[in-house]
Design a protein around this motif. Structure first.
Motif, PDB file in Angstrom:
ATOM      1  N   GLU A   1       0.726  -1.347   0.186  1.00 34.98           N
ATOM      2  CA  GLU A   1       0.203  -0.224   0.153  1.00 34.98           C
ATOM      3  C   GLU A   1       1.259   0.963  -0.157  1.00 34.98           C
ATOM      4  O   GLU A   1       2.245   1.212   0.606  1.00 34.98           O
ATOM      5  N   PRO A   2       0.728   1.971  -0.981  1.00 36.37           N
ATOM      6  CA  PRO A   2      -0.543   2.278  -2.510  1.00 36.37           C
ATOM      7  C   PRO A   2       0.015   1.100  -3.398  1.00 36.37           C
ATOM      8  O   PRO A   2       1.100   0.747  -3.202  1.00 36.37           O
ATOM      9  N   PHE A   3      -0.930   0.182  -4.387  1.00 33.47           N
ATOM     10  CA  PHE A   3      -0.752  -0.448  -5.002  1.00 33.47           C
ATOM     11  C   PHE A   3      -0.981   1.006  -6.383  1.00 33.47           C
ATOM     12  O   PHE A   3      -1.755   0.963  -7.051  1.00 33.47           O
ATOM     13  N   ASP A   4       0.496   1.103  -6.312  1.00 33.93           N
ATOM     14  CA  ASP A   4       0.772   1.840  -7.638  1.00 33.93           C
ATOM     15  C   ASP A   4       1.096   0.927  -9.067  1.00 33.93           C
ATOM     16  O   ASP A   4       2.491   1.010  -9.131  1.00 33.93           O
ATOM     17  N   GLU A   5       0.354   0.235  -9.236  1.00 33.96           N
ATOM     18  CA  GLU A   5       0.410  -0.213 -10.382  1.00 33.96           C
ATOM     19  C   GLU A   5       2.131   0.100 -11.038  1.00 33.96           C
ATOM     20  O   GLU A   5       3.087  -1.167 -11.763  1.00 33.96           O
ATOM     21  N   THR A   6       2.304   1.078 -12.221  1.00 30.75           N
ATOM     22  CA  THR A   6       2.971   1.906 -12.874  1.00 30.75           C
ATOM     23  C   THR A   6       4.225   1.834 -12.158  1.00 30.75           C
ATOM     24  O   THR A   6       5.383   1.056 -12.165  1.00 30.75           O
ATOM     25  N   GLY A   7       4.218   2.632 -10.945  1.00 27.41           N
ATOM     26  CA  GLY A   7       5.346   2.496 -10.066  1.00 27.41           C
ATOM     27  C   GLY A   7       5.876   1.145  -9.765  1.00 27.41           C
ATOM     28  O   GLY A   7       7.374   0.659  -9.774  1.00 27.41           O
ATOM     29  N   ILE A   8       5.053   0.088  -9.279  1.00 27.91           N
ATOM     30  CA  ILE A   8       5.835  -0.932  -9.242  1.00 27.91           C
ATOM     31  C   ILE A   8       6.291  -1.328 -10.330  1.00 27.91           C
ATOM     32  O   ILE A   8       7.833  -2.407  -9.880  1.00 27.91           O
ATOM     33  N   ARG A   9       5.586  -1.552 -10.836  1.00 32.40           N
ATOM     34  CA  ARG A   9       5.945  -1.681 -12.457  1.00 32.40           C
ATOM     35  C   ARG A   9       7.825  -1.283 -12.650  1.00 32.40           C
ATOM     36  O   ARG A   9       8.226  -2.316 -13.234  1.00 32.40           O
ATOM     37  N   ALA A  10       7.637  -0.242 -12.822  1.00 36.42           N
ATOM     38  CA  ALA A  10       8.836   0.640 -12.939  1.00 36.42           C
ATOM     39  C   ALA A  10       9.938  -0.204 -12.090  1.00 36.42           C
ATOM     40  O   ALA A  10      10.513  -0.419 -12.657  1.00 36.42           O
ATOM     41  N   HIS A  11       9.348  -0.366 -10.705  1.00 38.61           N
ATOM     42  CA  HIS A  11      10.604  -0.598 -10.055  1.00 38.61           C
ATOM     43  C   HIS A  11      11.200  -1.736 -10.365  1.00 38.61           C
ATOM     44  O   HIS A  11      12.442  -2.301  -9.491  1.00 38.61           O
ATOM     45  N   LEU A  12      10.304  -2.438 -10.331  1.00 38.03           N
ATOM     46  CA  LEU A  12      10.348  -4.234 -10.475  1.00 38.03           C
ATOM     47  C   LEU A  12      11.389  -4.387 -11.624  1.00 38.03           C
ATOM     48  O   LEU A  12      12.455  -4.871 -12.040  1.00 38.03           O
ATOM     49  N   ALA A  13      11.453  -3.633 -13.137  1.00 39.43           N
ATOM     50  CA  ALA A  13      12.243  -3.824 -13.995  1.00 39.43           C
ATOM     51  C   ALA A  13      12.862  -3.046 -14.027  1.00 39.43           C
ATOM     52  O   ALA A  13      14.717  -3.757 -14.425  1.00 39.43           O
ATOM     53  N   MET A  14      12.821  -2.429 -13.221  1.00 36.44           N
ATOM     54  CA  MET A  14      14.843  -1.390 -12.801  1.00 36.44           C
ATOM     55  C   MET A  14      15.238  -2.418 -12.057  1.00 36.44           C
ATOM     56  O   MET A  14      16.964  -2.520 -12.357  1.00 36.44           O
ATOM     57  N   HIS A  15      15.159  -3.444 -11.751  1.00 40.99           N
ATOM     58  CA  HIS A  15      15.977  -4.204 -10.918  1.00 40.99           C
ATOM     59  C   HIS A  15      15.834  -5.875 -11.622  1.00 40.99           C
ATOM     60  O   HIS A  15      16.432  -6.527 -11.093  1.00 40.99           O
ATOM     61  N   GLY A  16      15.264  -5.787 -13.120  1.00 35.91           N
ATOM     62  CA  GLY A  16      15.002  -7.164 -14.391  1.00 35.91           C
ATOM     63  C   GLY A  16      14.270  -7.890 -13.494  1.00 35.91           C
ATOM     64  O   GLY A  16      14.577  -9.188 -14.030  1.00 35.91           O
ATOM     65  N   ILE A  17      13.662  -7.812 -12.826  1.00 36.61           N
ATOM     66  CA  ILE A  17      12.389  -8.866 -12.194  1.00 36.61           C
ATOM     67  C   ILE A  17      11.142  -8.701 -13.614  1.00 36.61           C
ATOM     68  O   ILE A  17      10.414  -7.865 -13.289  1.00 36.61           O
ATOM     69  N   ASP A  18      11.285 -10.212 -13.950  1.00 36.70           N
ATOM     70  CA  ASP A  18      10.197 -10.015 -14.695  1.00 36.70           C
ATOM     71  C   ASP A  18       8.673  -9.896 -13.652  1.00 36.70           C
ATOM     72  O   ASP A  18       8.524 -10.955 -12.735  1.00 36.70           O
ATOM     73  N   ALA A  19       7.599  -9.286 -13.958  1.00 34.00           N
ATOM     74  CA  ALA A  19       6.708  -9.498 -13.978  1.00 34.00           C
ATOM     75  C   ALA A  19       5.084  -9.543 -14.248  1.00 34.00           C
ATOM     76  O   ALA A  19       4.737  -9.437 -15.384  1.00 34.00           O
ATOM     77  N   GLY A  20       3.914 -10.773 -14.007  1.00 35.26           N
ATOM     78  CA  GLY A  20       2.780 -11.388 -13.956  1.00 35.26           C
ATOM     79  C   GLY A  20       2.236 -10.169 -14.341  1.00 35.26           C
ATOM     80  O   GLY A  20       2.073  -8.728 -14.149  1.00 35.26           O
ATOM     81  N   GLU A  21       1.100 -10.528 -14.892  1.00 34.12           N
ATOM     82  CA  GLU A  21       0.224  -9.769 -15.101  1.00 34.12           C
ATOM     83  C   GLU A  21      -0.321  -9.254 -13.933  1.00 34.12           C
ATOM     84  O   GLU A  21      -0.883 -10.221 -12.901  1.00 34.12           O
ATOM     85  N   THR A  22      -1.862  -7.994 -13.948  1.00 33.25           N
ATOM     86  CA  THR A  22      -2.345  -7.700 -12.746  1.00 33.25           C
ATOM     87  C   THR A  22      -3.518  -8.239 -12.877  1.00 33.25           C
ATOM     88  O   THR A  22      -3.997  -7.985 -13.954  1.00 33.25           O
ATOM     89  N   ALA A  23      -3.384  -8.455 -12.118  1.00 33.92           N
ATOM     90  CA  ALA A  23      -5.085  -8.958 -11.768  1.00 33.92           C
ATOM     91  C   ALA A  23      -5.856  -8.907 -10.391  1.00 33.92           C
ATOM     92  O   ALA A  23      -5.082  -9.207  -9.396  1.00 33.92           O
ATOM     93  N   SER A  24      -7.387  -9.411 -10.618  1.00 31.21           N
ATOM     94  CA  SER A  24      -7.739  -9.154  -8.830  1.00 31.21           C
ATOM     95  C   SER A  24      -7.534 -10.765  -8.781  1.00 31.21           C
ATOM     96  O   SER A  24      -8.417 -11.448  -9.130  1.00 31.21           O
ATOM     97  N   ARG A  25      -7.099 -11.023  -7.395  1.00 31.33           N
ATOM     98  CA  ARG A  25      -7.147 -11.952  -6.709  1.00 31.33           C
ATOM     99  C   ARG A  25      -7.602 -11.906  -5.104  1.00 31.33           C
ATOM    100  O   ARG A  25      -7.656 -10.301  -4.857  1.00 31.33           O
ATOM    101  N   PHE A  26      -7.801 -13.061  -4.515  1.00 30.07           N
ATOM    102  CA  PHE A  26      -8.801 -12.960  -3.080  1.00 30.07           C
ATOM    103  C   PHE A  26      -7.773 -12.488  -1.884  1.00 30.07           C
ATOM    104  O   PHE A  26      -6.357 -14.003  -1.764  1.00 30.07           O
TER     105      PHE A  26
END
Length: 136
Positions: A83-108
Motif C-alpha cells: 500500500e499504496p498499490f501504484d501499478e505503474t510505479g511497482i512495475r517500473a521499480h521491478l523492471a529497474m531491478h530486472g524482475i519480470d512481473a506477471g499480469e495484474t489481476a484481481s485476486r482474493f
C-alpha cells in the motif's frame, strides 16, 4: 479457542543466501532484523512480519532435507500486502531491478478481492504483491 490475527513470519530454506537477502532488501524493501550465523538464520523485517531465510547447508537448513528446486518447493507462494498499490510505479521499480512481473489481476486475499502481481525471487519462489481491496 485460537484466534489468528495475521502472519508472524515465514521461513524459506534457500540455496544461496546473499542473492536472496539482496532481493528481499534491495528490491522489496525488507531490512535485516537480526542474524544468527551459528544456527544459519537471517531474519528480515517485512512490514509487521518477519521473513526468515535459512541456508540449506546450515545447521537449521540441513534438518529440512533436500533443497528447493525444479522438482519441488517449500511452499506454493506467499503474499505481501502493498500500500499504496501504484501499478505503474511497482512495475517500473521491478523492471529497474530486472524482475519480470506477471499480469495484474484481481485476486482474493485476507481483506477481500483486490489487485495483485506475481513475481519470482532469485530461487524461484513465487511472491504475490497485493494491493488493498477494491472499493465497492
Amino acid at each position: 479457542m485460537i484466534r489468528i490475527r495475521d502472519i508472524d513470519h515465514l521461513v524459506l530454506r534457500v540455496r544461496e543466501l546473499r542473492p536472496m537477502v539482496d532481493f528481499y532488501c534491495r528490491v522489496l524493501g525488507c531490512t535485516v532484523e537480526r542474524q544468527q550465523d551459528e544456527i544459519g538464520l537471517v531474519q528480515l523485517r517485512a512490514g509487521r512480519a518477519l521473513l526468515d531465510l535459512i541456508p540449506v547447508d546450515g545447521p537449521l537448513g540441513r534438518a529440512g532435507g533436500a533443497p528447493p528446486g525444479v522438482e519441488g518447493r517449500n511452499l506454493d507462494h506467499f503474499c505481501l500486502r502493498i500500500e499504496p498499490f501504484d501499478e505503474t510505479g511497482i512495475r517500473a521499480h521491478l523492471a529497474m531491478h530486472g524482475i519480470d512481473a506477471g499480469e495484474t489481476a484481481s485476486r482474493f486475499g485476507a481483506e477481500g478481492s483486490g489487485p495483485s502481481i506475481y513475481i519470482a525471487d532469485p530461487e524461484g519462489n513465487t511472491v504475490e504483491l497485493k494491493g488493498p481491496p477494491w472499493q465497492e
